[in-house]
Motif scaffolding. Structure first.
Motif, PDB file in Angstrom:
ATOM      1  N   LYS A 119       0.833  -1.200   0.000  1.00  0.00           N
ATOM      2  CA  LYS A 119       0.000   0.000   0.000  1.00  0.00           C
ATOM      3  C   LYS A 119       0.870   1.253   0.000  1.00  0.00           C
ATOM      4  N   LYS A 120       1.925   1.206   0.787  1.00  0.00           N
ATOM      5  CA  LYS A 120       2.836   2.337   0.900  1.00  0.00           C
ATOM      6  C   LYS A 120       3.538   2.594  -0.443  1.00  0.00           C
ATOM      7  N   ALA A 121       3.936   1.510  -1.122  1.00  0.00           N
ATOM      8  CA  ALA A 121       4.643   1.643  -2.395  1.00  0.00           C
ATOM      9  C   ALA A 121       3.698   2.113  -3.503  1.00  0.00           C
ATOM     10  N   GLY A 122       2.427   1.747  -3.396  1.00  0.00           N
ATOM     11  CA  GLY A 122       1.458   2.148  -4.420  1.00  0.00           C
ATOM     12  C   GLY A 122       1.443   1.166  -5.571  1.00  0.00           C
ATOM     13  N   THR A 123       2.610   0.807  -6.059  1.00  0.00           N
ATOM     14  CA  THR A 123       2.728  -0.128  -7.171  1.00  0.00           C
ATOM     15  C   THR A 123       4.006  -0.938  -7.003  1.00  0.00           C
ATOM     16  N   MET A 124       3.989  -2.175  -7.498  1.00  0.00           N
ATOM     17  CA  MET A 124       5.173  -3.034  -7.379  1.00  0.00           C
ATOM     18  C   MET A 124       6.361  -2.493  -8.178  1.00  0.00           C
ATOM     19  N   SER A 125       6.103  -1.566  -9.078  1.00  0.00           N
ATOM     20  CA  SER A 125       7.223  -1.019  -9.859  1.00  0.00           C
ATOM     21  C   SER A 125       7.934   0.118  -9.114  1.00  0.00           C
ATOM     22  N   ASN A 126       7.447   0.435  -7.932  1.00  0.00           N
ATOM     23  CA  ASN A 126       8.081   1.481  -7.122  1.00  0.00           C
ATOM     24  C   ASN A 126       9.164   0.852  -6.237  1.00  0.00           C
ATOM     25  N   CYS A 127      10.253   0.396  -6.875  1.00  0.00           N
ATOM     26  CA  CYS A 127      11.311  -0.368  -6.182  1.00  0.00           C
ATOM     27  C   CYS A 127      11.820   0.363  -4.946  1.00  0.00           C
ATOM     28  N   LYS A 128      11.958   1.681  -5.100  1.00  0.00           N
ATOM     29  CA  LYS A 128      12.615   2.481  -4.060  1.00  0.00           C
ATOM     30  C   LYS A 128      11.827   2.537  -2.751  1.00  0.00           C
ATOM     31  N   ALA A 129      10.548   2.201  -2.816  1.00  0.00           N
ATOM     32  CA  ALA A 129       9.741   2.233  -1.601  1.00  0.00           C
ATOM     33  C   ALA A 129      10.318   1.274  -0.554  1.00  0.00           C
ATOM     34  N   CYS A 130      10.893   0.151  -1.011  1.00  0.00           N
ATOM     35  CA  CYS A 130      11.476  -0.807  -0.070  1.00  0.00           C
ATOM     36  C   CYS A 130      12.987  -0.951  -0.246  1.00  0.00           C
ATOM     37  N   HIS A 131      13.458  -0.974  -1.492  1.00  0.00           N
ATOM     38  CA  HIS A 131      14.894  -1.103  -1.753  1.00  0.00           C
ATOM     39  C   HIS A 131      15.498   0.291  -1.854  1.00  0.00           C
ATOM     40  N   ARG A 132      16.056   0.752  -0.751  1.00  0.00           N
ATOM     41  CA  ARG A 132      16.502   2.160  -0.731  1.00  0.00           C
ATOM     42  C   ARG A 132      17.659   2.436  -1.682  1.00  0.00           C
ATOM     43  N   GLY A 133      18.418   1.395  -2.039  1.00  0.00           N
ATOM     44  CA  GLY A 133      19.549   1.617  -2.945  1.00  0.00           C
ATOM     45  C   GLY A 133      19.208   1.306  -4.393  1.00  0.00           C
ATOM     46  N   ALA A 134      17.907   1.132  -4.669  1.00  0.00           N
ATOM     47  CA  ALA A 134      17.488   0.669  -5.999  1.00  0.00           C
ATOM     48  C   ALA A 134      18.029   1.516  -7.148  1.00  0.00           C
ATOM     49  N   ASP A 135      18.003   2.840  -6.988  1.00  0.00           N
ATOM     50  CA  ASP A 135      18.450   3.644  -8.140  1.00  0.00           C
ATOM     51  C   ASP A 135      19.971   3.646  -8.281  1.00  0.00           C
ATOM     52  N   ARG A 136      20.666   2.999  -7.310  1.00  0.00           N
ATOM     53  CA  ARG A 136      22.106   2.794  -7.491  1.00  0.00           C
ATOM     54  C   ARG A 136      22.376   1.345  -7.898  1.00  0.00           C
TER      55      ARG A 136
END
Lengths: 142, 134
Positions: A119-136
């Motif tokens: 719910k917090k992420a909104g969508t499963m494609s919002n990697c950064k909601a849980c994986h904080r280093g995703a954009d690295r």
């Protein structure tokens, strides 16, 4: 003091890669690709999909999973070429277009994501909601 | 501070202070171009209605600008994929409406999504005028 800071900085940068169990993917480095693909969502690493999927996605940007993400011809061509070069290699049968529909992705997330986190992420494609280093490129923090 | 460092800092300051001026003149030129095409004076009031209304013809899930940009252009919005969108009001996001390519790209995409067609020059001008007066 400078040396200490440098060593510490190196440790912080290098550590996640050193401990990764394979779940690290080179982030998008090309400036145009990064700018355009991260306008609405995180710029997903090219190696998450094979070239055939990227080509299909790039041919249909005006209906990009329901959104109009159309780009001018020159930019489209530039990004397509980058993705083809950096895509996942190997044989793929009926490759998915959505990263979130890849079998390993579903297996990896099925029992791990709570309803609250979803719910917090909104969508499963919002990697950064849980994986904080995703954009690295780091997805190991789960 | 040594002289070269001082000069470098001074140049940096000068460039930084000029940036809003450059953005301003680029914005003026975008508006002038739209004005020529539209032939009618722009209205912030009409821009406000365009922004706030619910439209038919586009995608049902994005039938208003406010779906992603919130009801207030002064507030941070959110894309449907969960990313923040800087406020649309010029007073909050200083470099808005100053890159012609970027402006054309987002009007094309979002007018198609919300209205189901491209926006007219008048609508674009009204929109930017509204966002510049908040």
């Amino acid at each position: 003091m400078k040396k200490v800071i440098l060593t510490l900085a190196l440790l912080v940068v290098a550590a996640p890669a050193a401990f990764a169990d394979g779940k690290s993917y080179a982030p998008i480095k090309d400036k145009i690709t990064k700018t355009e693909c991260s306008a609405c969502h995180m710029a997903f690493p090219a190696r998450l999909l094979p070239a055939s999927s990227w080509k299909k996605i790039m041919l249909n940007l005006s209906d990009h999973f329901g959104e109009d993400a159309s780009l001018d011809e020159e930019t489209t061509k530039h990004i397509t070429n980058y993705f083809i070069k950096k895509s996942a290699k190997g044989k793929f049968r009926n490759p998915a277009l959505r990263i979130t529909e890849l079998r390993w992705f579903i297996n990896e997330h099925n029992h791990e994501v709570s309803r609250k986190a979803k719910k917090k992420a909104g969508t499963m494609s919002n990697c950064k909601a849980c994986h904080r280093g995703a954009d690295r490129g780091y997805f190991d923090d789960d | 501070m040594s002289k070269p460092v001082f000069m470098l800092a001074l140049t940096g300051l000068l460039v930084a202070s000029l940036a809003p001026v450059q953005a301003g003149s680029a914005r003026t030129s975008i508006l002038e171009k739209l004005q020529k095409e539209a032939g009618t004076a722009f209205s912030a009031e009409r821009g406000k209605i365009l922004f706030s209304s619910t439209h038919k013809g586009g995608k049902p899930k994005t039938n208003s600008c406010t779906v992603c940009h919130t009801k207030s252009p002064l507030k941070t919005g959110k894309t449907r994929a969960g990313k923040d969108i800087a406020p649309m009001a010029l007073s909050k996001t200083k470099d808005r409406y100053s890159d012609p390519k970027k402006v054309a790209k987002w009007f094309r995409r979002n007018c198609r999504s919300v209205l189901g067609r491209e926006c007219t020059a008048l609508e674009k001008g009204d929109f930017i005028t509204f966002m510049s007066n908040l």
